[in-house]
Design a protein around this motif. Sequence first.
Motif, PDB file in Angstrom:
ATOM      1  N   SER A 148       0.833  -1.195   0.000  1.00 53.73           N
ATOM      2  CA  SER A 148       0.000   0.000   0.000  1.00 53.73           C
ATOM      3  C   SER A 148       0.871   1.249   0.000  1.00 53.73           C
ATOM      4  CB  SER A 148      -0.911  -0.002   1.227  1.00 53.73           C
ATOM      5  OG  SER A 148      -1.652   1.186   1.321  1.00 53.73           O
ATOM      6  N   GLY A 149       0.545   2.179  -0.892  1.00 48.58           N
ATOM      7  CA  GLY A 149       1.290   3.429  -0.974  1.00 48.58           C
ATOM      8  C   GLY A 149       2.397   3.423  -2.001  1.00 48.58           C
ATOM      9  N   GLN A 150       2.762   2.250  -2.523  1.00 50.40           N
ATOM     10  CA  GLN A 150       3.796   2.201  -3.551  1.00 50.40           C
ATOM     11  C   GLN A 150       3.222   2.634  -4.896  1.00 50.40           C
ATOM     12  OE1 GLN A 150       5.467  -1.866  -3.199  1.00 50.40           O
ATOM     13  NE2 GLN A 150       7.254  -0.926  -2.217  1.00 50.40           N
ATOM     14  N   SER A 151       4.128   2.834  -5.863  1.00 48.79           N
ATOM     15  CA  SER A 151       3.729   3.342  -7.174  1.00 48.79           C
ATOM     16  C   SER A 151       3.942   2.296  -8.256  1.00 48.79           C
ATOM     17  CB  SER A 151       4.522   4.603  -7.512  1.00 48.79           C
ATOM     18  OG  SER A 151       5.922   4.349  -7.455  1.00 48.79           O
ATOM     19  N   VAL A 152       3.092   2.372  -9.289  1.00 50.03           N
ATOM     20  CA  VAL A 152       3.222   1.477 -10.432  1.00 50.03           C
ATOM     21  C   VAL A 152       3.056   2.279 -11.718  1.00 50.03           C
ATOM     22  CG1 VAL A 152       0.761   0.829 -10.312  1.00 50.03           C
ATOM     23  CG2 VAL A 152       2.374  -0.636 -11.552  1.00 50.03           C
ATOM     24  N   LEU A 153       3.940   2.035 -12.657  1.00 48.28           N
ATOM     25  CA  LEU A 153       3.870   2.651 -13.986  1.00 48.28           C
ATOM     26  C   LEU A 153       3.271   1.652 -14.959  1.00 48.28           C
ATOM     27  CD1 LEU A 153       4.670   4.801 -16.175  1.00 48.28           C
ATOM     28  CD2 LEU A 153       6.880   3.601 -16.319  1.00 48.28           C
ATOM     29  N   ILE A 154       2.316   2.126 -15.781  1.00 50.57           N
ATOM     30  CA  ILE A 154       1.691   1.281 -16.802  1.00 50.57           C
ATOM     31  C   ILE A 154       1.927   1.942 -18.158  1.00 50.57           C
ATOM     32  CG2 ILE A 154      -0.415   0.112 -17.540  1.00 50.57           C
ATOM     33  CD1 ILE A 154      -1.545   0.732 -14.715  1.00 50.57           C
ATOM     34  N   PRO A 155       3.031   1.618 -18.847  1.00 52.15           N
ATOM     35  CA  PRO A 155       3.256   2.183 -20.183  1.00 52.15           C
ATOM     36  C   PRO A 155       2.198   1.668 -21.168  1.00 52.15           C
ATOM     37  CG  PRO A 155       5.283   1.267 -19.255  1.00 52.15           C
ATOM     38  CD  PRO A 155       4.155   0.788 -18.403  1.00 52.15           C
ATOM     39  N   GLY A 156       1.713   2.557 -22.001  1.00 56.54           N
ATOM     40  CA  GLY A 156       0.690   2.148 -22.965  1.00 56.54           C
ATOM     41  C   GLY A 156      -0.594   1.716 -22.287  1.00 56.54           C
ATOM     42  N   GLY A 157      -0.935   2.365 -21.178  1.00 59.10           N
ATOM     43  CA  GLY A 157      -2.061   1.921 -20.371  1.00 59.10           C
ATOM     44  C   GLY A 157      -3.394   2.552 -20.697  1.00 59.10           C
ATOM     45  N   SER A 158      -3.549   3.111 -21.893  1.00 57.98           N
ATOM     46  CA  SER A 158      -4.816   3.760 -22.234  1.00 57.98           C
ATOM     47  C   SER A 158      -5.790   2.819 -22.933  1.00 57.98           C
ATOM     48  CB  SER A 158      -4.563   4.980 -23.129  1.00 57.98           C
ATOM     49  OG  SER A 158      -3.900   4.603 -24.330  1.00 57.98           O
ATOM     50  N   LYS A 170      -5.839   1.013  -7.868  1.00 57.63           N
ATOM     51  CA  LYS A 170      -6.294   1.991  -6.880  1.00 57.63           C
ATOM     52  C   LYS A 170      -6.999   1.293  -5.716  1.00 57.63           C
ATOM     53  CE  LYS A 170      -5.596   5.553  -6.858  1.00 57.63           C
ATOM     54  NZ  LYS A 170      -4.365   6.253  -6.371  1.00 57.63           N
ATOM     55  N   ALA A 171      -7.691   0.177  -5.998  1.00 52.72           N
ATOM     56  CA  ALA A 171      -8.330  -0.578  -4.924  1.00 52.72           C
ATOM     57  C   ALA A 171      -7.303  -1.159  -3.960  1.00 52.72           C
ATOM     58  CB  ALA A 171      -9.193  -1.700  -5.517  1.00 52.72           C
ATOM     59  N   ARG A 172      -6.048  -1.288  -4.424  1.00 53.73           N
ATOM     60  CA  ARG A 172      -4.963  -1.768  -3.560  1.00 53.73           C
ATOM     61  C   ARG A 172      -4.136  -0.604  -2.997  1.00 53.73           C
ATOM     62  NH1 ARG A 172      -2.967  -7.584  -5.951  1.00 53.73           N
ATOM     63  NH2 ARG A 172      -4.920  -8.147  -7.003  1.00 53.73           N
ATOM     64  N   ASN A 173      -4.662   0.611  -3.158  1.00 57.27           N
ATOM     65  CA  ASN A 173      -4.038   1.823  -2.617  1.00 57.27           C
ATOM     66  C   ASN A 173      -2.649   2.063  -3.202  1.00 57.27           C
ATOM     67  OD1 ASN A 173      -4.112   4.165  -1.004  1.00 57.27           O
ATOM     68  ND2 ASN A 173      -2.956   3.159   0.635  1.00 57.27           N
ATOM     69  N   LEU A 174      -2.520   1.893  -4.508  1.00 54.36           N
ATOM     70  CA  LEU A 174      -1.268   2.178  -5.195  1.00 54.36           C
ATOM     71  C   LEU A 174      -1.372   3.517  -5.923  1.00 54.36           C
ATOM     72  CD1 LEU A 174      -0.475  -1.310  -6.797  1.00 54.36           C
ATOM     73  CD2 LEU A 174       0.247  -0.411  -4.569  1.00 54.36           C
ATOM     74  N   THR A 175      -0.238   4.205  -6.054  1.00 54.56           N
ATOM     75  CA  THR A 175      -0.156   5.379  -6.910  1.00 54.56           C
ATOM     76  C   THR A 175       0.052   4.900  -8.338  1.00 54.56           C
ATOM     77  OG1 THR A 175       0.787   6.736  -5.142  1.00 54.56           O
ATOM     78  CG2 THR A 175       1.157   7.472  -7.411  1.00 54.56           C
ATOM     79  N   VAL A 176      -0.790   5.369  -9.261  1.00 55.55           N
ATOM     80  CA  VAL A 176      -0.812   4.833 -10.621  1.00 55.55           C
ATOM     81  C   VAL A 176      -0.424   5.904 -11.626  1.00 55.55           C
ATOM     82  CG1 VAL A 176      -2.201   3.669 -12.372  1.00 55.55           C
ATOM     83  CG2 VAL A 176      -2.623   3.210  -9.943  1.00 55.55           C
ATOM     84  N   ILE A 177       0.618   5.621 -12.414  1.00 54.08           N
ATOM     85  CA  ILE A 177       1.055   6.504 -13.492  1.00 54.08           C
ATOM     86  C   ILE A 177       0.854   5.774 -14.805  1.00 54.08           C
ATOM     87  CG2 ILE A 177       2.952   7.832 -14.476  1.00 54.08           C
ATOM     88  CD1 ILE A 177       3.399   6.710 -10.953  1.00 54.08           C
ATOM     89  N   VAL A 178       0.212   6.422 -15.759  1.00 56.48           N
ATOM     90  CA  VAL A 178      -0.140   5.795 -17.032  1.00 56.48           C
ATOM     91  C   VAL A 178       0.417   6.637 -18.172  1.00 56.48           C
ATOM     92  CG1 VAL A 178      -2.062   5.118 -18.542  1.00 56.48           C
ATOM     93  CG2 VAL A 178      -2.246   4.801 -16.056  1.00 56.48           C
ATOM     94  N   THR A 179       0.909   5.964 -19.221  1.00 53.23           N
ATOM     95  CA  THR A 179       1.196   6.642 -20.481  1.00 53.23           C
ATOM     96  C   THR A 179       0.218   6.146 -21.529  1.00 53.23           C
ATOM     97  OG1 THR A 179       2.736   5.054 -21.507  1.00 53.23           O
ATOM     98  CG2 THR A 179       3.625   6.529 -19.831  1.00 53.23           C
ATOM     99  N   GLY A 180      -0.155   7.054 -22.449  1.00 54.13           N
ATOM    100  CA  GLY A 180      -1.105   6.648 -23.477  1.00 54.13           C
ATOM    101  C   GLY A 180      -1.416   7.781 -24.420  1.00 54.13           C
ATOM    102  N   ASN A 181      -2.484   7.605 -25.203  1.00 51.48           N
ATOM    103  CA  ASN A 181      -2.844   8.622 -26.188  1.00 51.48           C
ATOM    104  C   ASN A 181      -3.663   9.735 -25.551  1.00 51.48           C
ATOM    105  OD1 ASN A 181      -5.702   7.817 -26.216  1.00 51.48           O
ATOM    106  ND2 ASN A 181      -4.979   5.997 -27.292  1.00 51.48           N
ATOM    107  N   ALA A 182      -3.693  10.870 -26.234  1.00 52.43           N
ATOM    108  CA  ALA A 182      -4.338  12.060 -25.675  1.00 52.43           C
ATOM    109  C   ALA A 182      -5.835  11.874 -25.478  1.00 52.43           C
ATOM    110  CB  ALA A 182      -4.076  13.253 -26.589  1.00 52.43           C
ATOM    111  N   ARG A 183      -6.494  11.134 -26.376  1.00 46.84           N
ATOM    112  CA  ARG A 183      -7.952  11.040 -26.312  1.00 46.84           C
ATOM    113  C   ARG A 183      -8.440  10.274 -25.084  1.00 46.84           C
ATOM    114  NH1 ARG A 183      -8.730   6.738 -31.273  1.00 46.84           N
ATOM    115  NH2 ARG A 183      -8.474   4.840 -30.045  1.00 46.84           N
ATOM    116  N   SER A 184      -7.565   9.443 -24.492  1.00 54.04           N
ATOM    117  CA  SER A 184      -7.984   8.633 -23.341  1.00 54.04           C
ATOM    118  C   SER A 184      -7.668   9.277 -22.002  1.00 54.04           C
ATOM    119  CB  SER A 184      -7.307   7.250 -23.412  1.00 54.04           C
ATOM    120  OG  SER A 184      -7.680   6.562 -24.576  1.00 54.04           O
ATOM    121  N   ASP A 194      -3.322   8.653 -11.061  1.00 58.74           N
ATOM    122  CA  ASP A 194      -2.751   9.812 -10.376  1.00 58.74           C
ATOM    123  C   ASP A 194      -1.969  10.724 -11.320  1.00 58.74           C
ATOM    124  OD1 ASP A 194      -3.203   9.183  -7.357  1.00 58.74           O
ATOM    125  OD2 ASP A 194      -2.524   7.305  -8.241  1.00 58.74           O
ATOM    126  N   ARG A 195      -1.425  10.146 -12.387  1.00 61.63           N
ATOM    127  CA  ARG A 195      -0.678  10.942 -13.364  1.00 61.63           C
ATOM    128  C   ARG A 195      -0.825  10.289 -14.723  1.00 61.63           C
ATOM    129  NH1 ARG A 195       5.747  12.804 -13.007  1.00 61.63           N
ATOM    130  NH2 ARG A 195       5.768  14.042 -14.945  1.00 61.63           N
TER     131      ARG A 195
END
Length: 336
Positions: A148-158, A170-184, A194-195
Amino acid sequence: MKAAQVNRYLKDAGKAIDNISVNEIGTPSVGEHDVRIRVKAAGVNPLDILTITGSIKMVQDYAMPLTLGNECAGMVERIGSAVRDFHPGDRVMARLPFDRIGSFAEFAVAPADAVAPLPYGFDFAEAAAIPLSGLTAWQALDELGAKSGQSVLIPGGSGGLGRMLVPLAKARNLTVIVTGNARSREEIFALGADRYLDYRREHYWEAGLEVDHVIDAIGPAEFDHELSVMRPGGVLVSLRGMPNKAFTERAGITGAKRLMFSLFSASYDRKARAKDVTYRFMMVQANGEQLRKVADIIRQGGAPTIDPNEFRLDDVRDALRLVNDGHPAGKVVIRI
């Protein structure tokens, strides 16, 4: 019954898709622990492309002709003598076991422990979008062992997987960073991210990121970039990379295959160790109990987005072309 099948692997995806035919075959039999589902909708996935091109045959080599399709939603039509949790007429969904796929058909058979009820308020098409990506997300998060509280990056996560990963993380209380396309962007933020980084405007490895964990659904080309933003002690779970020795041990793969995967993946493990990071490859497994938990969380955020194109079983080649070549506006689903 009607079923979409291939009779051989073809490395070229376009040719492999063209080789699919819809045939009349026998309805699959029901074992004592099985459920036969009258398929109402089946999800279409990149995994289906990997299957018909033979890209995964070193892990799972199918007998031909092969009925395609990994996930579905529908109604229970018949149950085995040992099945107690389901009854004819129940509305259900399933990720079929890796060695028993076949949802692009009028009927599919799955072990009862791979099946889950439809989430309340979801139709068959919406439910068919859940099993494969939902279980992949759940099991990938399990592989991370994140606190809980750790961060995860999801490249191409859109895409579809990211839309499952974000609320589950988020249900596991993680900070979530996603990369993806603008429309999503707004949709992913609405799911709880979170980002969000638009990959066309900024590279995440140049954005000053430091994350505890990464879930990779892009593949080898992204590996070095992903490692570069990870803190020591983290875990990189890859869904599209190279199976390594640890994976073969968990999967019970032995002999020449284990040796081959160990050799081919040695550079991945070596680079990860140099960063004090653990590299794990995984392939999603059927699991009805986990699927129930996934559905409970997903239901709170609303139904998955479904691509507006209406495909029937005879349109299976067009559906796969959209997944392979196009830019779906949501999960591609075949309605049967």
